[in-house]
Design a protein around this motif. Structure first.
Motif, PDB file in Angstrom:
ATOM      1  N   ILE A 449       0.864  -1.194   0.000  1.00 15.73           N
ATOM      2  CA  ILE A 449       0.000   0.000   0.000  1.00 15.73           C
ATOM      3  C   ILE A 449       0.893   1.235   0.000  1.00 15.73           C
ATOM      4  CG2 ILE A 449      -1.633   1.365   1.362  1.00 15.73           C
ATOM      5  CD1 ILE A 449      -2.857  -1.283   2.330  1.00 15.73           C
ATOM      6  N   GLY A 450       1.939   1.219   0.843  1.00 13.43           N
ATOM      7  CA  GLY A 450       2.879   2.341   0.888  1.00 13.43           C
ATOM      8  C   GLY A 450       3.649   2.511  -0.407  1.00 13.43           C
ATOM      9  N   ILE A 451       4.095   1.398  -0.973  1.00  9.03           N
ATOM     10  CA  ILE A 451       4.875   1.456  -2.224  1.00  9.03           C
ATOM     11  C   ILE A 451       4.024   2.004  -3.366  1.00  9.03           C
ATOM     12  CG2 ILE A 451       5.933   0.010  -4.014  1.00  9.03           C
ATOM     13  CD1 ILE A 451       7.768   0.488  -1.659  1.00  9.03           C
ATOM     14  N   LEU A 452       2.832   1.474  -3.535  1.00 10.83           N
ATOM     15  CA  LEU A 452       1.962   1.911  -4.638  1.00 10.83           C
ATOM     16  C   LEU A 452       1.482   3.340  -4.423  1.00 10.83           C
ATOM     17  CD1 LEU A 452      -0.067  -1.380  -5.174  1.00 10.83           C
ATOM     18  CD2 LEU A 452       1.643  -0.396  -6.716  1.00 10.83           C
ATOM     19  N   GLN A 467       5.682  -3.008  -9.486  1.00 10.75           N
ATOM     20  CA  GLN A 467       5.507  -3.361  -8.082  1.00 10.75           C
ATOM     21  C   GLN A 467       4.178  -4.075  -7.836  1.00 10.75           C
ATOM     22  OE1 GLN A 467       7.835  -3.345  -5.910  1.00 10.75           O
ATOM     23  NE2 GLN A 467       9.298  -2.278  -7.242  1.00 10.75           N
ATOM     24  N   PHE A 468       3.148  -3.685  -8.564  1.00 12.05           N
ATOM     25  CA  PHE A 468       1.855  -4.374  -8.450  1.00 12.05           C
ATOM     26  C   PHE A 468       2.004  -5.834  -8.900  1.00 12.05           C
ATOM     27  CE2 PHE A 468      -2.450  -5.551  -9.810  1.00 12.05           C
ATOM     28  CZ  PHE A 468      -3.195  -5.104  -8.735  1.00 12.05           C
ATOM     29  N   ILE A 481      -8.438  -3.884  -1.855  1.00 12.05           N
ATOM     30  CA  ILE A 481      -9.068  -2.724  -2.485  1.00 12.05           C
ATOM     31  C   ILE A 481      -8.130  -1.518  -2.505  1.00 12.05           C
ATOM     32  CG2 ILE A 481     -10.157  -1.706  -0.430  1.00 12.05           C
ATOM     33  CD1 ILE A 481     -12.043  -2.358  -3.673  1.00 12.05           C
ATOM     34  N   GLU A 482      -7.278  -1.384  -1.434  1.00 12.23           N
ATOM     35  CA  GLU A 482      -6.360  -0.241  -1.359  1.00 12.23           C
ATOM     36  C   GLU A 482      -5.289  -0.301  -2.447  1.00 12.23           C
ATOM     37  OE1 GLU A 482      -7.909  -1.146   2.765  1.00 12.23           O
ATOM     38  OE2 GLU A 482      -7.038  -2.296   1.113  1.00 12.23           O
ATOM     39  N   HIS A 483      -4.826  -1.515  -2.787  1.00 11.81           N
ATOM     40  CA  HIS A 483      -3.797  -1.644  -3.832  1.00 11.81           C
ATOM     41  C   HIS A 483      -4.370  -1.272  -5.189  1.00 11.81           C
ATOM     42  CE1 HIS A 483      -2.619  -4.706  -0.692  1.00 11.81           C
ATOM     43  NE2 HIS A 483      -1.548  -3.921  -0.735  1.00 11.81           N
ATOM     44  N   TYR A 484      -5.567  -1.783  -5.469  1.00  9.18           N
ATOM     45  CA  TYR A 484      -6.230  -1.440  -6.736  1.00  9.18           C
ATOM     46  C   TYR A 484      -6.481   0.063  -6.823  1.00  9.18           C
ATOM     47  CZ  TYR A 484      -7.189  -6.337  -7.951  1.00  9.18           C
ATOM     48  OH  TYR A 484      -7.079  -7.649  -8.307  1.00  9.18           O
ATOM     49  N   SER A 485      -6.909   0.642  -5.704  1.00 10.75           N
ATOM     50  CA  SER A 485      -7.219   2.075  -5.694  1.00 10.75           C
ATOM     51  C   SER A 485      -5.993   2.909  -6.048  1.00 10.75           C
ATOM     52  CB  SER A 485      -7.745   2.468  -4.309  1.00 10.75           C
ATOM     53  OG  SER A 485      -8.094   3.817  -4.269  1.00 10.75           O
ATOM     54  N   CYS A 486      -4.827   2.545  -5.472  1.00 10.83           N
ATOM     55  CA  CYS A 486      -3.588   3.283  -5.769  1.00 10.83           C
ATOM     56  C   CYS A 486      -3.212   3.184  -7.242  1.00 10.83           C
ATOM     57  CB  CYS A 486      -2.434   2.744  -4.917  1.00 10.83           C
ATOM     58  SG  CYS A 486      -2.513   3.162  -3.177  1.00 10.83           S
ATOM     59  N   LEU A 487      -3.282   1.978  -7.797  1.00  9.53           N
ATOM     60  CA  LEU A 487      -2.866   1.788  -9.188  1.00  9.53           C
ATOM     61  C   LEU A 487      -3.852   2.422 -10.153  1.00  9.53           C
ATOM     62  CD1 LEU A 487      -0.721   0.630 -11.020  1.00  9.53           C
ATOM     63  CD2 LEU A 487      -1.956  -1.552 -11.039  1.00  9.53           C
ATOM     64  N   VAL A 488      -5.153   2.314  -9.851  1.00  8.40           N
ATOM     65  CA  VAL A 488      -6.159   2.949 -10.712  1.00  8.40           C
ATOM     66  C   VAL A 488      -5.962   4.459 -10.724  1.00  8.40           C
ATOM     67  CG1 VAL A 488      -8.630   3.501 -10.878  1.00  8.40           C
ATOM     68  CG2 VAL A 488      -7.910   1.132 -10.546  1.00  8.40           C
ATOM     69  N   ASP A 489      -5.714   5.039  -9.567  1.00 10.23           N
ATOM     70  CA  ASP A 489      -5.497   6.479  -9.487  1.00 10.23           C
ATOM     71  C   ASP A 489      -4.242   6.891 -10.250  1.00 10.23           C
ATOM     72  OD1 ASP A 489      -6.401   9.000  -8.427  1.00 10.23           O
ATOM     73  OD2 ASP A 489      -4.677   8.969  -7.083  1.00 10.23           O
ATOM     74  N   MET A 507     -10.792  -6.984 -11.506  1.00  9.76           N
ATOM     75  CA  MET A 507     -10.552  -7.108 -10.071  1.00  9.76           C
ATOM     76  C   MET A 507     -11.179  -8.379  -9.510  1.00  9.76           C
ATOM     77  SD  MET A 507     -11.009  -3.185  -8.650  1.00  9.76           S
ATOM     78  CE  MET A 507     -11.159  -3.727  -6.951  1.00  9.76           C
ATOM     79  N   VAL A 508     -10.436  -9.019  -8.582  1.00  9.16           N
ATOM     80  CA  VAL A 508     -10.941 -10.262  -7.967  1.00  9.16           C
ATOM     81  C   VAL A 508     -11.922  -9.961  -6.840  1.00  9.16           C
ATOM     82  CG1 VAL A 508      -8.892 -11.591  -8.554  1.00  9.16           C
ATOM     83  CG2 VAL A 508      -8.945 -10.319  -6.393  1.00  9.16           C
TER      84      VAL A 508
END
Length: 638
Positions: A449-452, A467-468, A481-489, A507-508
């Motif tokens: 979450i921090g990296i993305l 990284q994803f 959901i937080e990882h997807y949110s970072c990459l989508v943004d 998304m799974v």
């Protein structure tokens, strides 16, 4: 009179001084008695040593002991006991060794406290050596020595040796059974302990019942814990639960945040009028705090006549956990006024409150306190400091704490990565990730979450993709959901709208409104109205649409002149009664935290605040400032 009673003058004096020694409570009294004993040559040194040990004047007791030509076994055992019970186990073992080197044979009364000293030092080797002495000197059949051996082996995590001593005992009492069962419980062998417990040929006392109940509590098995507790109440052992039993139950409820069972335990205590000590009341405070019943927790806390550090920590921790950060800080200042010194637990909770409020001044004060009191700056406190400094926008201080902490764990690496990421230092967060991997720490979902987030804030598009992928393929982590949110943004802001949309479709887990809102915002920036229509349809059909996204959708439609769609979104918001949550902010001035909410009229300086705000608005107008209103439509939240 002496001649009539048959007593010699010396024996008469000794009988006169013995009650004086026993009733002494001050060092000055002991000095006077010692002087008289010395002058009159009375053989009362053993009794004097015993009294000094009871009063914790161990150095004085040792001085008298050293001046006795041939000290008796009683004096030596008193000193060994004193050292063991007063956190000086090393001195206890050394005195025992001196006894052996002096050619004096220890007694069976020597070994329980020497073995207890070995337990305190977690010294299995010393315990085994003393076990050999016990065998050689013929004390292996002594019940108390055997019980002490079992306890020592259990506390040194040598259950096999403890069981061997237990099995070879010819005589066992309640302490024998309690010690071996508690040992298995301590090291997680609950079922072995339960098996022994069920086979006990003697009455099972409250200590034994509580130990097994606590074992299931440590496993988080509240169902079996309660079942065993009920069995205890109805058993033929005729056992009444004590404070320790209730602490075990309450601690389990607290750890599992199970308020329902916690309330049942609390009612049981009240109905049965069980006497509770401070530890049990603190457990009640902790349980109510962690389960969200802060009103009851505060009532219990205020009812304590003597508030110990543990009770302060329980109430402060509960307030921090449930977001009452200002209240937690107020409690801390009250605690300081009552001269209660904080410990590691207090500091960690308060640093968390400072991080949430942005209370940098108090955070620095706590950091300074650590240095002044020589509290160990361990990895737990270091993690809290890094988190606090990062959230208070003092990244340089966060980095300094991180670098100075020699032993780093996953939580500390994560705190540093998160701090760097949120402050737009994406490349630096990737450097810390590399250091972390080289140190052998395995990243987890929080790490990524921090990296993305860092990649997002630093616009590192390709690194974000890599990284994803690493998170999934290299470390086998399932994106949340937080990882997807970072990459989508990240993809959306960079204009890769279709790629971001495809990612959401694959998304799974179901995407939430934040992800759709993030992509919607990106579509507004890049004027992709076709994709806006798709997202808008999804948002408006969701059961609980977010008002902010409704406003954003309306604004985008207004920017391209689609006024019918603006009105449609406006009607949807009104029909569903969607309201904007009240905004809130904090500011710290001179160590005091002030809280502000939108349209607030309750603040003590409310009139001054609104007057200052209006003066600022007037000053902006005078300077020629005019807001950009080309993308602003009418308020749609009523």
């Amino acid at each position: 009179m002496v001649l009539l009673t048959g007593e010699t003058p010396k024996s008469f004096c000794q009988s006169m001084f013995l009650p004086l020694i026993r009733s002494s409570t001050k060092l000055t009294q002991i000095h006077q008695i010692h002087a008289q004993i010395f002058v009159q040559g009375l053989a009362l040194q053993p009794q004097l040593i015993a009294k000094l040990v009871d009063l914790n004047f161990l150095d004085y007791a040792r001085l008298i002991f050293e001046r006795i030509p041939t000290p008796c076994d009683f004096s030596r055992n008193c000193l060994i006991r004193g050292y063991t019970l007063n956190n000086s186990p090393r001195e206890s073992v050394l005195l025992y060794i001196e006894t052996l080197h002096g050619g004096t044979k220890p007694s069976n009364f020597t070994y329980p406290f020497v073995l207890k000293a070995c337990s305190a030092r977690s010294s299995l080797k010393e315990g085994e050596q003393i076990h050999a002495h016990v065998l050689r000197l013929g004390f292996i059949s002594d019940l108390f020595v055997n019980n002490s051996l079992i306890d020592t082996y259990c506390k040194c995590c040598c259950l096999e040796s403890a069981r061997q001593v237990f099995d070879e005992m010819k005589e066992r009492d309640e302490v024998s059974w309690n010690s071996i069962i508690s040992g298995y419980i301590q090291w997680g062998e609950v079922e072995v302990a339960r098996n022994l417990f069920e086979k006990m040929p003697i009455r099972r006392n409250v200590v034994c019942w509580t130990a097994v109940i606590n074992g299931y509590g440590k496993q988080g098995n509240l169902v079996e814990m309660l079942r065993l507790f009920r069995e205890m109440l109805t058993s033929d052992d005729d056992v009444v639960p004590n404070s320790a039993t209730m602490v075990c139950l309450l601690s389990a409820c607290s750890n599992l945040s199970n308020l329902e069972v916690g309330r049942w335990v609390s009612i049981f205590i009240d109905v049965n009028l069980l006497p509770l000590n401070t530890i049990a009341i603190t457990a009640l405070i902790d349980m109510n705090s962690k389960c969200g019943n802060l009103e009851k927790a505060r009532k219990l806390f205020e009812g304590l006549s003597c508030k110990h550090l543990a009770s302060w920590n329980a109430i402060i921790s509960g307030n921090v956990q449930h977001g009452l950060l200002e209240e937690a800080i107020t409690l801390f200042y009250t605690m300081k006024e009552e001269l209660v010194k904080p410990d590691e637990i207090t500091i960690v909770n308060l640093l968390s409150a400072c991080a949430g409020l942005g209370a940098l001044e108090l955070g620095r004060e706590l950091h300074l306190y650590l240095g002044q009191t020589n509290l160990e700056l361990n990895v737990i406190i270091a993690t809290s400091l890094v988190d606090m400094y990062s959230k208070c926008a003092q990244l340089q201080d966060a980095c300094l704490v991180f670098v100075k902490t020699s032993i780093k764990d996953l939580a500390l690496y994560n705190a540093m990565i998160m701090g760097l990421g949120y402050h737009g230092k994406g490349r630096d967060s990737l450097v810390v990730l590399t250091q972390m991997e080289r140190a052998g720490a395995r990243p987890n979902d929080i790490t990524y979450i921090g990296i993305l987030s860092g990649c997002n804030h630093s616009r590192l598009i390709e690194e974000g993709r890599i990284q994803f992928s690493n998170m999934i393929n290299k470390y086998g982590l399932t994106p949340k959901i937080e990882h997807y949110s970072c990459l989508v943004d990240l993809l959306g802001r960079a204009g890769h709208l279709e790629e971001a949309y495809d990612l959401i479709q694959k998304m799974v887990i179901p995407p939430d409104s934040v992800i759709w809102g993030s992509l919607l915002s990106a579509c507004g920036i890049h004027r992709n109205v076709e994709l806006v229509d798709k997202i808008g349809e999804i948002i408006t059909e969701s059961p609980n649409p977010n008002l902010g996204f409704g406003i954003l959708l309306s604004t985008i439609y207004a920017s391209v002149g689609r006024w019918k769609d603006v009105d449609r979104v406006r009607r949807m918001v009104k029909e569903r009664g969607i309201r904007k949550p009240v905004g809130c902010s904090w500011i710290e001035i001179d160590g005091s935290v002030d809280r502000f909410t939108v349209q607030d009229t309750t603040h003590v300086k409310c009139e001054d605040i609104y007057e200052t705000h209006q003066n600022l608005v007037n000053h902006l107008k005078f300077e020629g400032y005019a807001p950009h209103v080309d993308l602003i439509t009418r308020s749609i939240d009523g």
